[in-house]
Motif scaffolding. Sequence first.
Motif, PDB file in Angstrom:
ATOM      1  N   ARG A 280       0.836  -1.194   0.000  1.00 22.39           N
ATOM      2  CA  ARG A 280       0.000   0.000   0.000  1.00 22.39           C
ATOM      3  C   ARG A 280       0.876   1.251   0.000  1.00 22.39           C
ATOM      4  O   ARG A 280       2.020   1.229   0.472  1.00 22.39           O
ATOM      5  CB  ARG A 280      -0.886   0.012   1.252  1.00 22.39           C
ATOM      6  N   HIS A 680      -7.926   0.739  -8.534  1.00 18.47           N
ATOM      7  CA  HIS A 680      -8.242  -0.687  -8.564  1.00 18.47           C
ATOM      8  C   HIS A 680      -9.683  -0.886  -9.048  1.00 18.47           C
ATOM      9  O   HIS A 680     -10.584  -0.113  -8.703  1.00 18.47           O
ATOM     10  CB  HIS A 680      -8.070  -1.271  -7.159  1.00 18.47           C
ATOM     11  N   ASP A 682     -11.956  -2.983  -8.196  1.00 16.49           N
ATOM     12  CA  ASP A 682     -12.944  -3.167  -7.135  1.00 16.49           C
ATOM     13  C   ASP A 682     -13.283  -1.847  -6.442  1.00 16.49           C
ATOM     14  O   ASP A 682     -14.424  -1.640  -6.005  1.00 16.49           O
ATOM     15  CB  ASP A 682     -12.435  -4.177  -6.108  1.00 16.49           C
ATOM     16  N   ASP A 683     -12.304  -0.952  -6.319  1.00 15.18           N
ATOM     17  CA  ASP A 683     -12.588   0.360  -5.725  1.00 15.18           C
ATOM     18  C   ASP A 683     -13.511   1.175  -6.630  1.00 15.18           C
ATOM     19  O   ASP A 683     -14.413   1.875  -6.152  1.00 15.18           O
ATOM     20  CB  ASP A 683     -11.283   1.129  -5.494  1.00 15.18           C
ATOM     21  N   ASP A 686     -16.950  -0.223  -6.111  1.00 19.47           N
ATOM     22  CA  ASP A 686     -17.527   0.151  -4.818  1.00 19.47           C
ATOM     23  C   ASP A 686     -17.982   1.606  -4.788  1.00 19.47           C
ATOM     24  O   ASP A 686     -18.851   1.981  -3.990  1.00 19.47           O
ATOM     25  CB  ASP A 686     -16.522  -0.101  -3.704  1.00 19.47           C
ATOM     26  N   THR A 716      -8.848   1.802 -14.833  1.00 18.23           N
ATOM     27  CA  THR A 716      -8.571   0.588 -14.070  1.00 18.23           C
ATOM     28  C   THR A 716      -7.097   0.226 -14.203  1.00 18.23           C
ATOM     29  O   THR A 716      -6.551   0.183 -15.304  1.00 18.23           O
ATOM     30  CB  THR A 716      -9.437  -0.571 -14.586  1.00 18.23           C
ATOM     31  N   ARG A 721      -5.760  -1.859  -3.388  1.00 18.24           N
ATOM     32  CA  ARG A 721      -7.030  -1.239  -3.026  1.00 18.24           C
ATOM     33  C   ARG A 721      -6.804  -0.105  -2.032  1.00 18.24           C
ATOM     34  O   ARG A 721      -5.927  -0.150  -1.189  1.00 18.24           O
ATOM     35  CB  ARG A 721      -7.981  -2.277  -2.441  1.00 18.24           C
ATOM     36  N   GLY A 722      -7.625   0.920  -2.178  1.00 16.94           N
ATOM     37  CA  GLY A 722      -7.502   2.093  -1.311  1.00 16.94           C
ATOM     38  C   GLY A 722      -6.456   3.083  -1.777  1.00 16.94           C
ATOM     39  O   GLY A 722      -6.268   4.119  -1.135  1.00 16.94           O
TER      40      GLY A 722
END
Length: 762
Positions: A280, A680, A682-683, A686, A716, A721-722
Amino acid sequence: MSEQKVVLYDGPAGGWGALRSVGNALLKQDIPLKGAKTLLSANQPDGFDCPGCAWPDRNHASTFEFCENGAKAVAAEATARRTTAEFFAQHTVTELATQSDFYLEDQGRLTEPMVYDAASDKYLPIAWDDAFALIAKHLNALPDPNQAIFYTSGRASNEAAFLYQLFVREYGTNNFPDCSNMCHEPSGSGMRESVGVGKGTVTLDDFELAEAIFIFGQNPGTNHPRMLGELRQAAKRGARIVSINPLRERGLERFADPQDKLQMATMGDSPISTHYFQLRIGGDFAFVKGMMKHLVELQDAGEDVLDHAFIAEHTIGVEAMLADLRAESWALLESECGLGAEHIRAAAEVYRQAKSVIACWGMGITQHQNSVATIQMITNLLLMRGNIGRPGAGPCPVRGHSNVQGDRTMGIWEKPPVALLDNLQKVFGFTPPQAHGFDTVESIQAMLDGRGKVFFALGGNFAAATPDTVLTWKALRNCDLTVHVTTKLNRSHIVHGKAALILPCLGRTEIDMQASGAQGVTVEDSMSMVHISVGINPPASAQLLSEPAIVARLAAATLAGRSQTPWLWLLEDYSRIRDKIEAVFPDFKDFNARVKVPGGFRLRNTASERVWNTESKKAVFKTHQVPTGTPLQRARERKGDAIVFALMTTRSHDQYNTTIYGADDRYRGVYGQRRVVFAHADDIRDLGMKDGDWIDFHTVWDDGEERRADGFKLVTYNIPRGCLAAYYPETNPLVPLSSVAANAGTPTSKCIPVLLTAHQRA
C-alpha cells in the motif's frame, strides 16, 4: 496531441518504442540532423553532460550514453523554435494563463530578457543592465535581506551554484529553498543522523558486484532509464532484484536495451525484477521493519544472520532496536503495509542470502510524513549485515535533476554547516549570516504572509513544482518582484509578482564564450562523481547569458561598493571560480586538474570508508515505532463510512519533472490525455462507478481550506485497493502546504488523503 485512449501495453521498457520516441522528439523540435549530432556529444569527454537526470554515466566514452529521457531533454533544449519579443507582443499574460504547460514550453527557446508591463499586461524587452539594476533596486530597498528568497533548480552547474550562494550570503540571507526540499531532503536528513553522510555510498562498480538490489518507491523506466542498463546486467549475471512499489511499472519488469544490437534485432528483452511486492502507499516503513523482525527471529532461533563484528566495531543503538523489533506485532506490520507476513519474510530471505546488498529509493519513499524514519529503517536493514562500506553494498538514493546533489555540495542549503560559513569568511572576507533560512514550504508561507517580498529563481518552474497550487500562486502574486532565470517559457512566468522579469540563459548543450574563451561547467551526479560539461551548439540567441554570468553581473550590480569579491574577474574564466570552490571545500583539492581527467573524479564519501561523521563517530541504529495518527488515518477516522483514498502523484512517461513533452504515457497505456486517475477495479465498482467515468478530487484536511482538482478519468489499473495515482502538476493543488515530512519539510505528495465524487461535465 494524440487521440485520447487507454490501451494495454504488454511490451518491455526501452526497445524500439524508446527509439521511435527519440526520433519523434527530434522531429517535433524541427532538429533531426542537428539533434542527432548533439546527442552523440552527450556525456562525452569533450561534450556536454546530459541535462536530464542525475544517474551517472559508465565511462563518458560511449556514443550511446543517453536514454529516451535524456534525448527528449536535449531535443527540447536544442529546438529550432524561438519565443521572441514578437511572441510576447502578440499575447497578454492573461491570455497565456489559459494555455497548457505543454503549450508554454513548446513555443521554444527564449531569446532576450523581458520585463512585465502592468499597463499592457504583456512582457516587454529590457536591456540586461537595466534588468540587473531593477533587481538590485528592489533588493537594496528591502529593510531586511531575509525578505528576499532565492530558489535554485537542480539544473544549475556547480560554478553557477557556488557564485549564487556566495552572492546571496554576501547580500545577507540563507533563504535558499531548492528542489532538494521537494524531493530528497529526507534522504540527507535521515542518512546524516545514521551514517554521517547525506549521500549514497555506492558507485556503478558496486552494481556489478551486488548479489541483491532492493528498489523502493522508484520507477527507473520513466525517471532514470539509464539505470535499467545496470539492472539488466545485474539480472543477467544472477543478482536478485527486488522491487517494492504500489504500482506495477514496466521498467521494473522487463527491459529491451536499445544499445544491444542482438536484442533489438531479435525483438528480445530481459527480465528485471526477480521479486515484485505491491504494498500500500506509505507501507514501506512497516515492510522494512518486518524484514528486520524476520532477521531477528532467525537470530533468536539460533541462526547467525547478523554481522556481529561490524555491529560491535562500527555501530551504536543495536540493543534498543532489537528489543523494539522483538516487541513489534506482525499483525500491525501486515495491516500497515497491506501484505502478508509471508511476503515480507520472502523479501527478508533474499536479503539474508545475499552477501552484498544495495538499497535504492526514490520519491516514493521521500515524499511521506514519516520518510526520514523510513530511510533510517532502510539504513538499519543495511547495517544489520554490514552492507555499508564494502564492495557491492550500500544505500543509493536516486536523485532526480542532473545537478541537484552538486548544488547542495556547493552550499545551496538553508541550513548551512558552520564549517562552510567559516570558510566563506576566511576566503572572501565577509561575515556570512548565521541564522537558518527558509526552505521551500517556509518560503511559500513567508510570501503569503508578507515576510517574503522578492523571489528570485535560478532555473526551475516553482509555480508548477510546488504543493498547494492555489496558495502557492497567491504567494507568488503577493511579491513585489519575481525573477526567473530560464531557457523556456513556463507557468512560473505567468504567475508573477507585481513586477516581474524573465532572464533567458544558455543551455548546457550550448557554447559558453567568456573573455578567456569557451567555458566548461561541472556537475555532480547521484554517486558523487564530478565531471565537466562543455556545450557544442551555438547559443539560441546572441542575447543569452550563462547562469554564472547572470549571477556574477547581478552580484556586481547589487553589492557595488560593499563587496570585496571580484565578480566580473571570476566570470572571465571559470577555472577561477573552481579555484575559489577548492579554497572553500577541501574535498575539491586540485579541482581544475582533476576535472580534466575523462569521467572526472569522485568526491570522498566517508561512510563508504566506514568513517562515521556522527556525534558518536559510529553508525547509529535508529529505533522508530510504526507511525500512528497519520493524516490518512485521521482522515479515515473523520469520514467514517466514506471511502478515503491515499493518492500518490507521479510522472507520465512523456514528462520530466514539470516539463511536459507530450500527452502519452506509453508504459501505462495512456495516450493523448493527462487528467487520468489510476484505481483498482474493485474500488471503482464500490464507488458505484465504472472505468472511464469522470471524477473530482477533494483533499480531506482540517485547516478549513478547500483543495480540489476537477475532471479526471478513472482508469482501471494494477494498484492496491484504497490507493490511487495521478499525474503532477495537475494534482499538486491537492497537497496541503502544512503536510510535510517530519524533520525534513518535504511535501507529502505521495500520500494525500482524498475523496472522489462524480464530475458533472458541462
